[in-house]
Write an enzyme that holds these catalytic residues in place. Sequence first.
Site, mmCIF file in Angstrom:
data_model
loop_
_atom_site.group_PDB
_atom_site.id
_atom_site.type_symbol
_atom_site.label_atom_id
_atom_site.label_comp_id
_atom_site.label_asym_id
_atom_site.label_seq_id
_atom_site.Cartn_x
_atom_site.Cartn_y
_atom_site.Cartn_z
ATOM 1 C CE LYS A 40 23.605 3.102 -24.330
ATOM 2 N NZ LYS A 40 22.699 1.991 -24.099
ATOM 3 C CB ALA A 42 27.490 -5.823 -21.029
ATOM 4 C CB CYS A 47 27.837 -9.089 -31.245
ATOM 5 S SG CYS A 47 28.587 -10.619 -31.771
ATOM 6 C CB ALA A 118 30.376 8.767 -24.545
ATOM 7 C CD GLU A 209 7.220 -10.056 -42.773
ATOM 8 O OE1 GLU A 209 8.094 -10.268 -41.928
ATOM 9 O OE2 GLU A 209 7.056 -8.935 -43.339
ATOM 10 C CB ALA A 275 11.943 -9.986 -34.440
ATOM 11 C CB VAL A 276 9.558 -5.166 -37.118
ATOM 12 C CG1 VAL A 276 8.320 -6.000 -36.876
ATOM 13 C CG2 VAL A 276 9.703 -4.092 -36.050
ATOM 14 C CG HIS A 450 34.604 -38.738 -49.673
ATOM 15 N ND1 HIS A 450 33.397 -38.277 -50.135
ATOM 16 C CD2 HIS A 450 34.454 -40.068 -49.416
ATOM 17 C CE1 HIS A 450 32.537 -39.293 -50.160
ATOM 18 N NE2 HIS A 450 33.152 -40.386 -49.725
HETATM 19 C C1 LIG Z 1 19.165 -11.471 -31.754
HETATM 20 C C2 LIG Z 1 20.299 -11.021 -32.633
HETATM 21 C C3 LIG Z 1 21.052 -11.946 -33.324
HETATM 22 C C4 LIG Z 1 22.107 -11.551 -34.123
HETATM 23 N N1 LIG Z 1 22.827 -12.501 -34.799
HETATM 24 C C5 LIG Z 1 23.855 -12.130 -35.576
HETATM 25 C C6 LIG Z 1 24.655 -13.100 -36.231
HETATM 26 O O1 LIG Z 1 24.417 -14.310 -36.106
HETATM 27 N N2 LIG Z 1 25.692 -12.683 -36.995
HETATM 28 C C7 LIG Z 1 25.977 -11.348 -37.157
HETATM 29 O O2 LIG Z 1 26.933 -11.012 -37.870
HETATM 30 N N3 LIG Z 1 25.236 -10.402 -36.549
HETATM 31 C C8 LIG Z 1 24.191 -10.760 -35.764
HETATM 32 N N4 LIG Z 1 23.464 -9.801 -35.113
HETATM 33 C C9 LIG Z 1 23.800 -8.382 -35.352
HETATM 34 C C10 LIG Z 1 25.021 -7.976 -34.516
HETATM 35 O O3 LIG Z 1 24.725 -8.165 -33.148
HETATM 36 C C11 LIG Z 1 25.353 -6.506 -34.787
HETATM 37 O O4 LIG Z 1 25.542 -6.308 -36.167
HETATM 38 C C12 LIG Z 1 26.634 -6.107 -34.052
HETATM 39 O O5 LIG Z 1 26.499 -6.285 -32.666
HETATM 40 C C13 LIG Z 1 26.988 -4.650 -34.366
HETATM 41 O O6 LIG Z 1 28.141 -4.312 -33.687
HETATM 42 P P1 LIG Z 1 28.441 -2.801 -33.251
HETATM 43 O O7 LIG Z 1 29.775 -2.838 -32.610
HETATM 44 O O8 LIG Z 1 28.207 -1.893 -34.392
HETATM 45 O O9 LIG Z 1 27.293 -2.447 -32.195
HETATM 46 P P2 LIG Z 1 26.764 -3.143 -30.872
HETATM 47 O O10 LIG Z 1 27.166 -4.558 -30.762
HETATM 48 O O11 LIG Z 1 25.316 -2.817 -30.827
HETATM 49 O O12 LIG Z 1 27.536 -2.371 -29.731
HETATM 50 C C14 LIG Z 1 27.316 -1.015 -29.481
HETATM 51 C C15 LIG Z 1 27.684 -0.729 -28.043
HETATM 52 O O13 LIG Z 1 27.670 0.678 -27.855
HETATM 53 C C16 LIG Z 1 27.172 0.958 -26.555
HETATM 54 N N5 LIG Z 1 26.708 2.353 -26.555
HETATM 55 C C17 LIG Z 1 25.698 2.897 -27.273
HETATM 56 N N6 LIG Z 1 25.602 4.213 -27.041
HETATM 57 C C18 LIG Z 1 26.572 4.512 -26.151
HETATM 58 C C19 LIG Z 1 26.992 5.722 -25.531
HETATM 59 N N7 LIG Z 1 26.406 6.880 -25.781
HETATM 60 N N8 LIG Z 1 28.026 5.669 -24.664
HETATM 61 C C20 LIG Z 1 28.664 4.492 -24.387
HETATM 62 N N9 LIG Z 1 28.300 3.324 -24.954
HETATM 63 C C21 LIG Z 1 27.293 3.344 -25.838
HETATM 64 C C22 LIG Z 1 26.066 -0.077 -26.371
HETATM 65 O O14 LIG Z 1 25.759 -0.284 -25.010
HETATM 66 C C23 LIG Z 1 26.681 -1.298 -27.036
HETATM 67 O O15 LIG Z 1 27.369 -2.100 -26.095
HETATM 68 C C24 LIG Z 1 22.415 -10.166 -34.263
HETATM 69 C C25 LIG Z 1 21.666 -9.217 -33.566
HETATM 70 C C26 LIG Z 1 20.627 -9.624 -32.755
HETATM 71 C C27 LIG Z 1 19.849 -8.586 -32.010
#
Ligand SMILES: Cc1cc2nc3c(=O)[nH]c(=O)nc-3n(C[C@H](O)[C@H](O)[C@H](O)COP(=O)(O)OP(=O)(O)OC[C@H]3O[C@@H](n4cnc5c(N)ncnc54)[C@H](O)[C@@H]3O)c2cc1C
Length: 474
Positions: A40, A42, A47, A118, A209, A275-276, A450
Amino acid sequence: MVVGDIATGTDVLVIGAGPGGYVAAIRAGQLDLDVTIVEKDAYGGTCLNYGCIPSKALISATDVAHNAANAEDMGIHADPAVDMQGMVAWKDGVVNQLTGGVEKLMKANGVNLMQGTAEFAGENTVRVAHGGEGQGSESIEFDSCIIATGSRPFQIPGFEFDGEHVLSSRDALALDEIPEKLVVVGAGYIGMELSTVFAKLGTEVTIVEMLDDALPGYEPDVARVVKKKAEELGIEFHFGEAAKEWRKEADGMTVVTENKDGETSEFKADKTLVAVGRQPVSDTLNLEAVGLEPDEKGFLQTDDQCRTDVGHIYAIGDVAGEPMLAHKASKEGHVAAEVIAGEPSTLDYQAIPAAVFTDPEIGTVGMTQDEAKDAGFEPAVGKFPFMASGRALSTGHSDGFVRVVADEESGFILGGQIVGAEASELIAELALAIEMGATIEDLTATIHTHPTLAEAVMEAAANARGEAIHTLNR
Ligand SMILES: Cc1cc2nc3c(=O)[nH]c(=O)nc-3n(C[C@H](O)[C@H](O)[C@H](O)COP(=O)(O)OP(=O)(O)OC[C@H]3O[C@@H](n4cnc5c(N)ncnc54)[C@H](O)[C@@H]3O)c2cc1C
């Protein structure tokens, strides 16, 4: 299905193109399945667009400036000027390169890409709304579906994200001006990483916190190293304080917090980053249509093949539970695609590593000493301080240590905690050791280059055997 609407068919429908969904789609394409992915927003998900990659890009960029400005000991005198808009443009360039790459890879693997939102319309049907006026919607029939919809930031009452005063991590990563004063609510890893970025850019950062310490979930001696450095960067911590409400002021905002005795405090800021934590995106999928019910936190329960209670529906990544990490999502994407293709793939997490990109970094994998004891092991623990590493000293980054936890009797590596420069990279050695069933003897016997930081891992392992050369033995 809407009358007169012809549904498209696909073997595998993936909902969400984050590191879970796009990996699942590519793997399914490699396995000759007909696969469609619906996104929906990018490609690359949280990530690539709003999480791991942009935050690490900004961390690296601010480190360039910070390290140059703080290198007097090395005989370097510099006063770098940060052009925030230039920095953000560079970060956006990195993101665009990666998201474009993911799109190309999906196409090259035969994945059908679809933009839209979706939701389930039946056991084997989703309805995809294309968004925007007159864009309409369409139905897709699938044999199997992989839900990879990820997570969104938690909102706290009274602090709804508005992108101007109250920021989510996504908003904070898109700021093109450096705030003078920033309140950060939450000292978890996202709060700590972004606080470090802004503190290094010269922002006065105050973290509030609710709990009594920073980085909950990490061992106190590990968190202490990061907290000490954060304080040196000027970050102010207020523990035991819950954000209660905020007021708009002529020159920014005032954040009101409350401690457990009901006493309130006030903090002035230009902006507040909340950021909670994050919550799974499972409430927008009309799951009732397929007979799926998430748990009370919204996570979808899965078995060790990523299958939900409804046999042909799979769930991976953040929506399928903790740890919410990109590499865990990708691993599950692999498994789900292979299982759908009929391969005997299962999740076999020997250990999932985790990294925090603070200054210094944290890398952890497997068990802590206490967890090893609780699991019935007699742990042999070895530690090596980076102060004793020639490489760490020669880079000017000698805070922290490596700790290796092994089973005393067999020598098998059970876990490790690293806090220090490049901990996010170094932890991979211990993850591999656990996956391979390596012992502390294997780590000690491995000849390490080393002078490197990786030698500290070998030294910590040797220390667990009472054979360390460059530090006193336990
Ligand atoms: C600031 C920040 C820093 C982070 N740093 C790290 C890090 O350093 N290392 C690490 O391992 N993790 C990190 N994370 C966590 C990591 O981003 C997530 O664990 C990861 O993106 C999860 O992947 P995913 O594929 O489950 O979901 P996502 O990456 O969240 O992707 C889900 C996708 O589904 C799409 N979507 C949702 N609902 C629908 C729908 N109904 N129809 C169509 N599309 C839909 C969304 O638009 C999104 O693009 C970080 C997160 C944040 C917020």
